[in-house]
Structures are given as structure tokens and as C-alpha cells.
Design a protein around this motif. Structure first.
Motif, PDB file in Angstrom:
ATOM      1  N   GLY A  44      11.301  11.329  -6.953  1.00 42.33           N
ATOM      2  CA  GLY A  44      12.018  10.863  -8.139  1.00 42.33           C
ATOM      3  C   GLY A  44      13.496  10.665  -7.881  1.00 42.33           C
ATOM      4  N   ALA A  45      14.117  11.599  -7.153  1.00 48.24           N
ATOM      5  CA  ALA A  45      15.552  11.494  -6.872  1.00 48.24           C
ATOM      6  C   ALA A  45      15.849  10.290  -5.988  1.00 48.24           C
ATOM      7  CB  ALA A  45      16.040  12.779  -6.206  1.00 48.24           C
ATOM      8  N   VAL A  46      15.015  10.066  -4.981  1.00 46.93           N
ATOM      9  CA  VAL A  46      15.223   8.902  -4.101  1.00 46.93           C
ATOM     10  C   VAL A  46      15.041   7.605  -4.888  1.00 46.93           C
ATOM     11  CG1 VAL A  46      14.313   7.652  -2.111  1.00 46.93           C
ATOM     12  CG2 VAL A  46      14.588  10.128  -1.989  1.00 46.93           C
ATOM     13  N   PHE A  47      13.986   7.547  -5.706  1.00 42.51           N
ATOM     14  CA  PHE A  47      13.726   6.362  -6.528  1.00 42.51           C
ATOM     15  C   PHE A  47      14.908   6.068  -7.453  1.00 42.51           C
ATOM     16  CE2 PHE A  47      12.177   4.960 -10.769  1.00 42.51           C
ATOM     17  CZ  PHE A  47      11.746   3.681 -10.441  1.00 42.51           C
ATOM     18  N   CYS A  48      15.331   7.058  -8.217  1.00 39.14           N
ATOM     19  CA  CYS A  48      16.433   6.855  -9.161  1.00 39.14           C
ATOM     20  C   CYS A  48      17.746   6.577  -8.441  1.00 39.14           C
ATOM     21  CB  CYS A  48      16.576   8.079 -10.070  1.00 39.14           C
ATOM     22  SG  CYS A  48      15.201   8.302 -11.222  1.00 39.14           S
ATOM     23  N   GLY A  49      18.000   7.308  -7.340  1.00 36.47           N
ATOM     24  CA  GLY A  49      19.238   7.118  -6.587  1.00 36.47           C
ATOM     25  C   GLY A  49      19.352   5.710  -6.029  1.00 36.47           C
ATOM     26  N   LEU A  50      18.259   5.198  -5.448  1.00 40.05           N
ATOM     27  CA  LEU A  50      18.289   3.850  -4.881  1.00 40.05           C
ATOM     28  C   LEU A  50      18.462   2.802  -5.977  1.00 40.05           C
ATOM     29  CD1 LEU A  50      15.483   4.082  -2.153  1.00 40.05           C
ATOM     30  CD2 LEU A  50      17.948   3.991  -1.796  1.00 40.05           C
ATOM     31  N   LEU A  51      17.827   3.019  -7.129  1.00 39.51           N
ATOM     32  CA  LEU A  51      18.003   2.072  -8.234  1.00 39.51           C
ATOM     33  C   LEU A  51      19.452   2.067  -8.721  1.00 39.51           C
ATOM     34  CD1 LEU A  51      14.883   2.359 -10.585  1.00 39.51           C
ATOM     35  CD2 LEU A  51      15.481   0.493  -9.060  1.00 39.51           C
ATOM     36  N   ILE A  52      20.043   3.243  -8.835  1.00 42.15           N
ATOM     37  CA  ILE A  52      21.432   3.340  -9.305  1.00 42.15           C
ATOM     38  C   ILE A  52      22.373   2.586  -8.367  1.00 42.15           C
ATOM     39  CG2 ILE A  52      23.363   4.933  -9.614  1.00 42.15           C
ATOM     40  CD1 ILE A  52      21.280   6.975 -10.664  1.00 42.15           C
ATOM     41  N   ILE A  64       5.121   2.429 -10.938  1.00 35.61           N
ATOM     42  CA  ILE A  64       5.367   3.585 -11.805  1.00 35.61           C
ATOM     43  C   ILE A  64       5.031   3.241 -13.248  1.00 35.61           C
ATOM     44  CG2 ILE A  64       7.203   5.005 -12.824  1.00 35.61           C
ATOM     45  CD1 ILE A  64       8.424   5.203 -10.039  1.00 35.61           C
ATOM     46  N   PHE A  65       5.450   2.037 -13.700  1.00 33.89           N
ATOM     47  CA  PHE A  65       5.125   1.642 -15.081  1.00 33.89           C
ATOM     48  C   PHE A  65       3.617   1.620 -15.303  1.00 33.89           C
ATOM     49  CE2 PHE A  65       4.088  -1.779 -18.143  1.00 33.89           C
ATOM     50  CZ  PHE A  65       4.572  -1.175 -19.281  1.00 33.89           C
ATOM     51  N   SER A  66       2.863   1.239 -14.266  1.00 38.74           N
ATOM     52  CA  SER A  66       1.400   1.190 -14.380  1.00 38.74           C
ATOM     53  C   SER A  66       0.772   2.577 -14.361  1.00 38.74           C
ATOM     54  CB  SER A  66       0.809   0.366 -13.222  1.00 38.74           C
ATOM     55  OG  SER A  66       1.360  -0.920 -13.191  1.00 38.74           O
ATOM     56  N   ILE A  85       0.837  -1.202   0.000  1.00 37.42           N
ATOM     57  CA  ILE A  85       0.000   0.000   0.000  1.00 37.42           C
ATOM     58  C   ILE A  85       0.871   1.251   0.000  1.00 37.42           C
ATOM     59  CG2 ILE A  85      -1.654   1.342   1.346  1.00 37.42           C
ATOM     60  CD1 ILE A  85      -2.827  -1.318   2.312  1.00 37.42           C
ATOM     61  N   ALA A  86       1.960   1.222   0.794  1.00 39.90           N
ATOM     62  CA  ALA A  86       2.839   2.396   0.885  1.00 39.90           C
ATOM     63  C   ALA A  86       3.441   2.744  -0.465  1.00 39.90           C
ATOM     64  CB  ALA A  86       3.943   2.134   1.911  1.00 39.90           C
ATOM     65  N   VAL A  87       3.913   1.731  -1.197  1.00 44.62           N
ATOM     66  CA  VAL A  87       4.524   1.983  -2.502  1.00 44.62           C
ATOM     67  C   VAL A  87       3.500   2.566  -3.475  1.00 44.62           C
ATOM     68  CG1 VAL A  87       5.539   0.867  -4.525  1.00 44.62           C
ATOM     69  CG2 VAL A  87       6.369   0.295  -2.248  1.00 44.62           C
ATOM     70  N   TRP A  88       2.276   2.027  -3.460  1.00 42.94           N
ATOM     71  CA  TRP A  88       1.240   2.570  -4.338  1.00 42.94           C
ATOM     72  C   TRP A  88       0.858   3.992  -3.931  1.00 42.94           C
ATOM     73  CZ3 TRP A  88      -0.248   1.150  -8.972  1.00 42.94           C
ATOM     74  CH2 TRP A  88      -0.056  -0.154  -9.393  1.00 42.94           C
ATOM     75  N   LEU A  89       0.822   4.278  -2.636  1.00 40.21           N
ATOM     76  CA  LEU A  89       0.513   5.639  -2.178  1.00 40.21           C
ATOM     77  C   LEU A  89       1.593   6.627  -2.600  1.00 40.21           C
ATOM     78  CD1 LEU A  89      -0.941   5.117   1.418  1.00 40.21           C
ATOM     79  CD2 LEU A  89      -2.108   6.174  -0.531  1.00 40.21           C
ATOM     80  N   ILE A  90       2.860   6.232  -2.463  1.00 41.50           N
ATOM     81  CA  ILE A  90       3.968   7.101  -2.881  1.00 41.50           C
ATOM     82  C   ILE A  90       3.868   7.385  -4.375  1.00 41.50           C
ATOM     83  CG2 ILE A  90       6.474   7.233  -3.191  1.00 41.50           C
ATOM     84  CD1 ILE A  90       6.705   5.537  -0.592  1.00 41.50           C
ATOM     85  N   THR A  91       3.579   6.343  -5.168  1.00 40.11           N
ATOM     86  CA  THR A  91       3.433   6.514  -6.611  1.00 40.11           C
ATOM     87  C   THR A  91       2.257   7.424  -6.936  1.00 40.11           C
ATOM     88  OG1 THR A  91       4.334   4.286  -6.938  1.00 40.11           O
ATOM     89  CG2 THR A  91       3.182   5.296  -8.801  1.00 40.11           C
ATOM     90  N   THR A  92       1.162   7.292  -6.178  1.00 43.30           N
ATOM     91  CA  THR A  92      -0.012   8.147  -6.373  1.00 43.30           C
ATOM     92  C   THR A  92       0.330   9.604  -6.140  1.00 43.30           C
ATOM     93  OG1 THR A  92      -1.548   6.386  -5.740  1.00 43.30           O
ATOM     94  CG2 THR A  92      -2.347   8.649  -5.550  1.00 43.30           C
ATOM     95  N   ILE A  93       0.993   9.889  -5.028  1.00 38.05           N
ATOM     96  CA  ILE A  93       1.368  11.268  -4.684  1.00 38.05           C
ATOM     97  C   ILE A  93       2.285  11.851  -5.752  1.00 38.05           C
ATOM     98  CG2 ILE A  93       2.646  12.682  -3.024  1.00 38.05           C
ATOM     99  CD1 ILE A  93       1.636  10.679  -0.851  1.00 38.05           C
ATOM    100  N   ALA A  94       3.279  11.054  -6.167  1.00 33.67           N
ATOM    101  CA  ALA A  94       4.233  11.537  -7.170  1.00 33.67           C
ATOM    102  C   ALA A  94       3.545  11.796  -8.509  1.00 33.67           C
ATOM    103  CB  ALA A  94       5.356  10.512  -7.346  1.00 33.67           C
TER     104      ALA A  94
END
Length: 462
Positions: free
Chosen positions: A423-431, A227-229, A41-50
Motif C-alpha cells: 500500500g505504501a509503495v502504491f500510494c507513494g508512487l502515485l503521489i 485495485i478498483f476491481s 500478470i505481475a500487477v494482478w498477482l500483487i493486487t491478489t496478495i495485498a
């Protein structure tokens, strides 16, 4: 271009482009990555807000530059042709066409579920690991059909969009309402009982508690699915030149459309968490978690109904992406950055050749079998360009405060800050923790640099 799309049409493009196959499958992998209903739920909520924050920011740029090309136009106007080209190049190479291919193949896979003979049939052609299956042929047929329909004029494309987007919204509502009314054994509290503890079970060998770096890698890996969804809502900006009163309607369609879709997504995940156990979500057959939920609610009949509804959803999604993407490549061609043959409209007042260029490349991606690998990096690449565009809102405020802004970002700069941080946290953690999701995306973008200078050299502008 003629103004042939009203506000309802624009909202249908936003919602139709967003709702594809993702919401019906990605929650399985998300659960395998994090193993807790709280985290899901948290991941979907974060994606919703973004997503909503980005849409609010894009509204300002859409009111400033209300013409065809959308995000490509914004980036070109703000940062110059090189930035605009790198976005357009990425869009053509994988973002738009790869998404068309992946969603069309998803249509084929669910068609094979309804007609098992298609799934059981041997490959039409095979050479080593390369093969051509009936699912791929069906996907290509869908792409060609929808490309042809859209070459017949905006009215044809928007009629298909209206019918199928309405159908997929009804499908999601039925899944949600049916879930709320027909669930017998409710697993929601059990799935939440793990709290913020996180677990991982990527191969079915058992759940293992995770923390530290593994958790920091698991969260963005799960977000890749959500995010893809939730992308492609910006496609409505590509057709801004054909929307009535674009300074208002593009903004409204993005904010309303994204908000409604994300609400439906959250409610769908509530149904998954209520109808299925953690294991049933994580290891649904072929990740088809919506089919698993439907089987729990209605038995085998429910799975067939859900598969047909997913086919409607994917068909409408492909149409929305096909309809809008070709306008970007036409705008690039007018700027001398794409094949000049893509410039003219056909007799139906739509960029027919641009539509076919897009459709042919998407079909090749279907045949290549590489659409899945390409899309591993789509979320990362899209978020990079979303961030650059949101930065463009802030940059224009400082550099050109005098420009007319019929719509100003609500609660500015809060939405911009929210999106850039997420976005920065998402991309940074993936990198750091999941480089396999990122380095192919960087390579794709960098490949655009020599192509850009070759284009300039060929046109005699260097």
C-alpha cells in the motif's frame, strides 16, 4: 438486529460486492500502461496478495467488534470519532455511492450494447458538456429498484444477492472454461515474449519502451484498475450485526470470498492473454476486453452472451454494495455524525431511510456525469483507509493486548507488513508520479474536517 445472514450469505456478499464491471474492462488500460503480459500478470498477482493479506488482518478486528458498521466501527473504536467520521464521510461522498453509480452506469452501457438503439439515441437533455442519456436513466432505475428491494428486508436483498452472485460466478467460470477449450490461435506465449521489458501506448500512436520514472508511474497507474476491481470485500463487515456467529463467519467469508474472486480474476486474465494479442487487449472497443475475447471465441453471438453476463454481474454488484453500505451511515447517525433520520429501522427491520439517502446521492452522481472523475481517486482513498485499518490491528496489539481476540491474524505480523508495504509503495508512487490520481482524494478527505466540527458544533459538543 436480527441474525438473518448465514455464512453462505456472507460469502455471497463478499464475492458479489467485488465482482462488478472492472474485471471485464480494466485489463485494457493496464496493458496500455505497461505493454507486457508479464507486467499484467505481475500487477494482478500483487493486487491478489495485498487483497488477501488485508482480509486476513480485518478478520481480527471483525472478531473483536462483531457489530454493524464494520470498518467505520473499527476506526472509531481504535482511533476515535474523527478518524471514523473521515472514513464514513469519504464512504458516503464517493467510495460507496460513487462505486454504486459507476457500476450501475456500466450496467447501462452494456445494456446499450445489447440494445444498440439506446446507444444511438440522442441525449434526453444536453446543455453544453452536461447531458442526460438513456444509459444514465437505466443506471438510476437500477439503483432505485435495488434500493427499494433492500428496504423490503434483508431476506429480499440476500435473495437477489444469492441469485446474481451465483450467476456472475458461473459467467466467469464459463468465460474461463470456454477460453481454455475454444481458443484457436493462442497468443499467451507471444504476450509473454516481451518479458519484463515495459512499453506504453496510451493513445494508439505506437508502443514506446519505458523505464525509470515513467515505469514507476505506469505500475501504480495500472494497479488503480486492478485495485478498483478488487475492493468492496469489506462491505460484509458493515452488516456484521445481522450475520449468524459473526466472530467466525465474517472472518471466514472475507478470506474465502477474496481468495476465490482473485483466483477467478487471474484465470480471466490468462484467457485474455491467450485469446487476444497485445494490441487487441490494449485497444478493445470501449475497453470491453471480455467482449473482445468472447467475439474471438464465439463470434457475434458470444459478444451478446458476454454483454448479458456482464449486466448480471453489475446488477449483483450494485445490490451487494447497496445492501451493506447503508448500515455504516446508520451507525454514524447513532453516534451523532450523520442525519438522525437514518437511525431507525423500518417495519422490515432494515435502515430504510439510510438506504434511500445512499440511493439518492448515488443517483445524483449518475446524473452529474462526474462519477468517472470521482472514481479516478477511489482506489487511492480506499487504500489509504485500508492501511489505517491494518495499522489499527498492530496498534491494538500493543495498546490493548488484554482484549479478547476470538480470531488472531494468521502469521501475524506478516500479512500486516505485506499489505502496508504494498500500500505504501502504491500510494507513494502515485503521489510522486501520478498526482492527478491523489490530490483530489486528499481534498475529499480534508473536506470532512470542517464538516466534522460543524456537526459537533450543531450538536452542542464543542
Amino acid at each position: 438486529m436480527r441474525k438473518q445472514l448465514n455464512l453462505r450469505d456472507a460469502i455471497m456478499i463478499v464475492m458479489g460486492s467485488m465482482i462488478g464491471s472492472g474485471i471485464y474492462i480494466v485489463s485494457s488500460d493496464m496493458m496500455r500502461q505497461l505493454g507486457s503480459g508479464y507486467w499484467l500478470i505481475a500487477v494482478w498477482l500483487i493486487t491478489t496478495i495485498a487483497t488477501i493479506a488485508a482480509a486476513i488482518c480485518y478478520g481480527e478486528l471483525s472478531s473483536m467488534y462483531p457489530k454493524a458498521g464494520g470498518q467505520y466501527t473499527y476506526l472509531t473504536e481504535i482511533f476515535g470519532k474523527l478518524t471514523g467520521f473521515l472514513y464514513g464521510w469519504s464512504l458516503f461522498a464517493v467510495i460507496q455511492t460513487g462505486t454504486i453509480a459507476a457500476v450501475a452506469v456500466a450496467f447501462g452501457k452494456f445494456a446499450a450494447y445489447v440494445i444498440p438503439g439506446l446507444s444511438d439515441a440522442p441525449p434526453l437533455y444536453q446543455n453544453g458538456t452536461f447531458m442526460i442519456t438513456w444509459m444514465q436513466i437505466i443506471a438510476i432505475a437500477v439503483i432505485i429498484l435495488l434500493t427499494y428491494i433492500n428496504t423490503r428486508g434483508v431476506r429480499s436483498g440476500k435473495l437477489v444477492q444469492l441469485v446474481f452472485t451465483s450467476s456472475k460466478i458461473i459467467a466467469l467460470v464459463l468465460l474461463i472454461v470456454g477460453g481454455l477449450l475454444l481458443i484457436k490461435n493462442n497468443f499467451f506465449l507471444e504476450n509473454l515474449s516481451y518479458g519484463w521489458d515495459s512499453f506504453q501506448n496510451l493513445d494508439g500512436s505506437g508502443w514506446k519502451g519505458i523505464s525509470g520514472g515513467v515505469l514507476m508511474g505506469g505500475v501504480p497507474a495500472a494497479m488503480v484498475g486492478s485495485i478498483f476491481s478488487s475492493v468492496a470485500w469489506e462491505n460484509v463487515t458493515f452488516v456484521a450485526g445481522e450475520i449468524e456467529n459473526p466472530k467466525r463467519n465474517v472472518v471466514v467469508s472475507m478470506v474465502v470470498g477474496t481468495s476465490l474472486v482473485m483466483l477467478l480474476y487471474l484465470l480471466c486474465n490468462y484467457v485474455y492473454l491467450s485469446a487476444l494479442s497485445r494490441e487487441e487487449i490494449a485497444f478493445a472497443s470501449n475497453d470491453r476486453v471480455a467482449i473482445a475475447a468472447a467475439e474471438k471465441l464465439l463470434g457475434h453471438t458470444g459478444t451478446i452472451i458476454m454483454a448479458v453476463l456482464v449486466m448480471l454481474s453489475t446488477f449483483g454488484c450494485v445490490n451487494g454494495i447497496v445492501l451493506s453500505g447503508a448500515r455504516v451511515f446508520q451507525s454514524m447517525a447513532k453516534d451523532g455524525l450523520f442525519l438522525k433520520q437514518a437511525i431507525p429501522n423500518n417495519k422490515h427491520d432494515v435502515p430504510g431511510r439510510s438506504l434511500w439517502f445512499q440511493g439518492i446521492w448515488a443517483s445524483i452522481l449518475c446524473l452529474s456525469g462526474q462519477y468517472g472523475n470521482l472514481l479516478d481517486m477511489v482506489s487511492f482513498v480506499i487504500v489509504i483507509f485500508y492501511m489505517v485499518t491494518v495499522v489499527g490491528v498492530i496498534y491494538q496489539r500493543f495498546k490493548h493486548p488484554e482484549l479478547e481476540r476470538p480470531y488472531k491474524t494468521f502469521l501475524y505480523p506478516l500479512p500486516a507488513i505485506i499489505y502496508l508495504v504494498i500500500g505504501a509503495v502504491f500510494c507513494g508512487l502515485l503521489i510522486v508520479f501520478k498526482p492527478q490520481y491523489t490530490w483530489p482524494g486528499f481534498i475529499l478527505i480534508l473536506l470532512g474536517l470542517p464538516i466534522y466540527y460543524l456537526v459537533l458544533k450543531k450538536s452542542g459538543r464543542t
